[in-house]
Design a protein around this motif. Sequence first.
Motif, mmCIF file in Angstrom:
data_model
loop_
_atom_site.group_PDB
_atom_site.id
_atom_site.type_symbol
_atom_site.label_atom_id
_atom_site.label_comp_id
_atom_site.label_asym_id
_atom_site.label_seq_id
_atom_site.Cartn_x
_atom_site.Cartn_y
_atom_site.Cartn_z
ATOM 1 N N ALA A 141 2.233 41.719 -13.324
ATOM 2 C CA ALA A 141 1.696 40.835 -14.357
ATOM 3 C C ALA A 141 0.466 40.082 -13.840
ATOM 4 O O ALA A 141 -0.541 39.961 -14.550
ATOM 5 C CB ALA A 141 2.762 39.850 -14.827
ATOM 6 N N ASP A 199 -3.372 40.626 -15.214
ATOM 7 C CA ASP A 199 -4.217 39.550 -15.711
ATOM 8 C C ASP A 199 -5.595 39.608 -15.059
ATOM 9 O O ASP A 199 -6.601 39.388 -15.742
ATOM 10 C CB ASP A 199 -3.560 38.196 -15.461
ATOM 11 C CG ASP A 199 -4.315 37.063 -16.114
ATOM 12 O OD1 ASP A 199 -4.410 37.057 -17.359
ATOM 13 O OD2 ASP A 199 -4.838 36.197 -15.384
ATOM 14 N N ARG A 211 -4.012 43.175 -21.036
ATOM 15 C CA ARG A 211 -3.014 42.335 -21.702
ATOM 16 C C ARG A 211 -1.726 43.079 -22.013
ATOM 17 O O ARG A 211 -0.645 42.509 -21.944
ATOM 18 C CB ARG A 211 -3.595 41.738 -22.964
ATOM 19 C CG ARG A 211 -4.668 40.727 -22.677
ATOM 20 C CD ARG A 211 -5.204 40.120 -23.931
ATOM 21 N NE ARG A 211 -6.312 39.239 -23.597
ATOM 22 C CZ ARG A 211 -6.771 38.324 -24.391
ATOM 23 N NH1 ARG A 211 -6.234 38.151 -25.586
ATOM 24 N NH2 ARG A 211 -7.779 37.570 -24.024
ATOM 25 N N ALA A 212 -1.823 44.350 -22.347
ATOM 26 C CA ALA A 212 -0.619 45.127 -22.661
ATOM 27 C C ALA A 212 0.259 45.265 -21.420
ATOM 28 O O ALA A 212 1.485 45.066 -21.491
ATOM 29 C CB ALA A 212 -0.997 46.489 -23.216
ATOM 30 N N ARG A 236 0.213 43.307 -18.802
ATOM 31 C CA ARG A 236 0.689 41.964 -18.470
ATOM 32 C C ARG A 236 1.920 41.625 -19.317
ATOM 33 O O ARG A 236 2.932 41.150 -18.793
ATOM 34 C CB ARG A 236 -0.419 40.947 -18.708
ATOM 35 C CG ARG A 236 -0.035 39.532 -18.315
ATOM 36 C CD ARG A 236 -1.165 38.574 -18.524
ATOM 37 N NE ARG A 236 -1.299 38.282 -19.951
ATOM 38 C CZ ARG A 236 -2.293 37.589 -20.477
ATOM 39 N NH1 ARG A 236 -3.276 37.135 -19.726
ATOM 40 N NH2 ARG A 236 -2.324 37.348 -21.772
ATOM 41 N N SER A 237 1.859 41.910 -20.599
ATOM 42 C CA SER A 237 2.980 41.629 -21.493
ATOM 43 C C SER A 237 4.212 42.448 -21.126
ATOM 44 O O SER A 237 5.327 41.916 -21.062
ATOM 45 C CB SER A 237 2.567 41.919 -22.932
ATOM 46 O OG SER A 237 3.638 41.687 -23.803
ATOM 47 N N ARG A 238 4.030 43.741 -20.876
ATOM 48 C CA ARG A 238 5.170 44.591 -20.483
ATOM 49 C C ARG A 238 5.789 44.105 -19.181
ATOM 50 O O ARG A 238 7.011 44.095 -19.016
ATOM 51 C CB ARG A 238 4.722 46.048 -20.327
ATOM 52 C CG ARG A 238 4.517 46.781 -21.615
ATOM 53 C CD ARG A 238 4.390 48.292 -21.420
ATOM 54 N NE ARG A 238 3.489 48.703 -20.355
ATOM 55 C CZ ARG A 238 2.173 48.915 -20.494
ATOM 56 N NH1 ARG A 238 1.592 48.717 -21.675
ATOM 57 N NH2 ARG A 238 1.447 49.310 -19.472
ATOM 58 N N LEU A 293 5.723 40.997 -17.893
ATOM 59 C CA LEU A 293 6.458 39.750 -18.112
ATOM 60 C C LEU A 293 7.789 40.025 -18.801
ATOM 61 O O LEU A 293 8.810 39.415 -18.453
ATOM 62 C CB LEU A 293 5.617 38.767 -18.921
ATOM 63 C CG LEU A 293 4.383 38.205 -18.208
ATOM 64 C CD1 LEU A 293 3.563 37.350 -19.164
ATOM 65 C CD2 LEU A 293 4.767 37.423 -16.963
ATOM 66 N N SER A 294 7.798 40.963 -19.734
ATOM 67 C CA SER A 294 9.058 41.344 -20.408
ATOM 68 C C SER A 294 10.042 41.941 -19.419
ATOM 69 O O SER A 294 11.239 41.640 -19.455
ATOM 70 C CB SER A 294 8.787 42.345 -21.532
ATOM 71 O OG SER A 294 8.067 41.736 -22.564
ATOM 72 N N ALA A 303 3.713 33.726 -20.843
ATOM 73 C CA ALA A 303 3.320 34.728 -21.834
ATOM 74 C C ALA A 303 2.381 34.102 -22.861
ATOM 75 O O ALA A 303 1.521 34.783 -23.414
ATOM 76 C CB ALA A 303 4.549 35.306 -22.531
#
Length: 124
Positions: free
Chosen positions: A44, A48, A53-54, A56-58, A60-61, A99
């Motif tokens: 993540a 960044d 962003r995709a 990073r989001s995956r 963090l999830s 997030a």
Amino acid sequence: MLSGRVHPAEAYRQVEFDARVHGASQQELVWICFEQLIGALGTAIHADTIEDRALRSRSLSRAVSSLLALEMGLSGDDPVVLAMRDLYGRARTSILSCAVQFDAERLEQIRGDFAEIHAALSAG
């Protein structure tokens, strides 16, 4: 050609992960969750820096999922379990807030804390 599909590297990672989880002992599952958490936070932070962003989001999830799995593995109400439950909950809250307002320093601190715990568990 790969639009709408899982990236081959991600598919390989998932197969490798599934193979490790299948048949793992409870202690090995905890180690896997720690490894996934530490790796996801690192990814993540990297995502960044490259403004993906995709990813990073995956990532963090995946970190939140690892924490939930660790928390679900806790049972009882002795002081160590309560402390770990509190730690996991606070880390999850911090990651979720990142997030919305990304904070690489906070994530690196969480990553370092869990890397220390993982090392201590591995040494024991």
